[in-house]
Design a protein around this motif. Structure first.
Motif, short mmCIF file in Angstrom:
data_model
loop_
_atom_site.label_atom_id
_atom_site.label_comp_id
_atom_site.label_asym_id
_atom_site.label_seq_id
_atom_site.Cartn_x
_atom_site.Cartn_y
_atom_site.Cartn_z
N ASP A 177 -4.00 1.90 8.11
CA ASP A 177 -3.06 2.43 7.12
C ASP A 177 -1.98 1.41 6.79
O ASP A 177 -1.67 0.54 7.61
CB ASP A 177 -2.41 3.68 7.74
N ASP A 178 -1.38 1.54 5.62
CA ASP A 178 -0.22 0.72 5.22
C ASP A 178 -0.52 -0.77 5.42
O ASP A 178 0.35 -1.53 5.85
CB ASP A 178 1.02 1.09 6.05
N GLU A 234 -3.38 2.57 -2.07
CA GLU A 234 -2.49 3.73 -1.92
C GLU A 234 -1.44 3.76 -3.03
O GLU A 234 -1.00 2.70 -3.51
CB GLU A 234 -1.71 3.63 -0.61
CA CA Z 1 -0.36 4.79 4.03
#
Ligand code: CA
Ligand code: C2E
Ligand code: CA
Ligand code: CA
Length: 277
Positions: A177-178, A234
């Protein structure tokens, strides 16, 4: 403390003492929130950027406080991590998400995956892999349709490789993630069994207009390509971003342009074609 209607405002108040008092109040309220039925899970579509088809949903936890109303996850997740409450809460989110995944399979008629966020605090639990596998197996869904989203934390390394390997060999997938926001995400790719990268929205924001952001996204796609990883962008908010991402070869995206997080029923309606993204 400054009460201004919605109590949340004081969380963001500049006054440090009122802020910490507020955090203490919220932290103890969190303990009863599971039993008090105050949590819900919403599901944000992850879509094929070309066709718009939904390929997965990310499970996003929602807390409606009985007096304050909705509390953002960025506020309460860190508190739940401090107290350890994130462990039972995280189990509950996975259980809910698998239940919905099973329901989408029968009611929606189209196969999708579900992505569930996993806190680094959960990853440190010694029995994590077996507890999570139990939940997934009891729900009857295909473990291969469940993807756990993890973030990079250097201190985790020794504890988690084994849990991750057990989960991965049972068929679950992992997304990082990220991606791009921490110091050593590249190092993480060497030892954690990652299948997917989620390009952080701070780079997606400028992908159409800013050469640096576009260069970074291009580089992430090149890394993913050489390691055979999938990529999800995202925070896709505009058509310009979507077409720039497609132009760079990014297959999947998530963001308010495509759809906000949906209630379970709205997610089912979307899959069943009763309304579209
Ligand atoms: Ca994220
Ligand atoms: P995240 O995992 O990076 O989740 C994506 C966040 O971006 C979500 O915020 C989502 O609502 C938001 N978002 C989606 N599309 C857009 C967009 O187009 N523009 C912008 N500006 N934002 C967008 P949310 O739901 O407030 O969650 C915040 C964070 O809280 C999540 O970030 C995740 O780190 C954490 N979180 C949420 N649910 C859970 C959970 O069940 N377990 C754990 N451990 N963490 C969770
Ligand atoms: Ca996530
Ligand atoms: Ca985040």
């Amino acid at each position: 403390a400054k009460e201004r209607g919605l109590g949340l405002i004081e969380v963001f108040d500049d006054d440090a003492s009122s802020r910490s008092l507020d955090r203490l109040g919220l932290r103890s309220d969190l303990l009863g929130a599971l039993e008090g039925d105050q949590f819900a899970v919403h599901y944000q579509p992850i879509c094929d950027l070309g066709s718009g088809q939904v390929v997965a949903f990310e499970a996003l936890l929602r807390w409606t406080h009985p007096r304050r109303g909705p509390v953002p996850p960025d506020v309460f997740i860190p508190l739940a991590e401090e107290t350890g409450a994130i462990v039972p809460i995280g189990h509950w989110v996975l259980e809910r998400s698998c239940r919905e995944l099973a329901r989408w399979g029968t009611g929606g008629g189209r196969r999708v995956r579900v992505n569930v966020n996993l806190s680094p605090v959960q990853l440190q639990q010694p029995d994590l892999a077996h507890e999570l596998l139990d939940i997934v197996r009891r729900s009857g869904v295909d473990p291969g349709d469940v993807c756990l989203e993890v973030t990079e934390h250097s201190y985790l390394r020794d504890d988690v490789t084994e849990s991750a390997a057990v989960l991965r060999s049972a068929g679950l997938h992992f997304a990082l993630d990220d991606f791009g926001t921490s110091y050593s995400s590249l190092n993480y790719l060497k030892w954690f069994p990652i299948d997917l990268l989620k390009v952080d929205r701070s780079f997606v924001g400028g992908v159409a207009a800013n050469d640096t952001d576009r260069g970074i996204v291009r580089a992430v796609l090149a890394i993913a390509d050489s390691l055979r990883l999938g990529v999800i962008a995202e925070g896709v908010e505009t058509e310009e971003q979507r077409s720039a991402l497609r132009g760079l070869g990014c297959a999947w995206g998530q963001g308010n342009l495509l759809s906000a997080p949906l209630t379970p029923d709205a997610a089912l309606d979307l899959l069943a074609g009763r309304h579209s993204v």
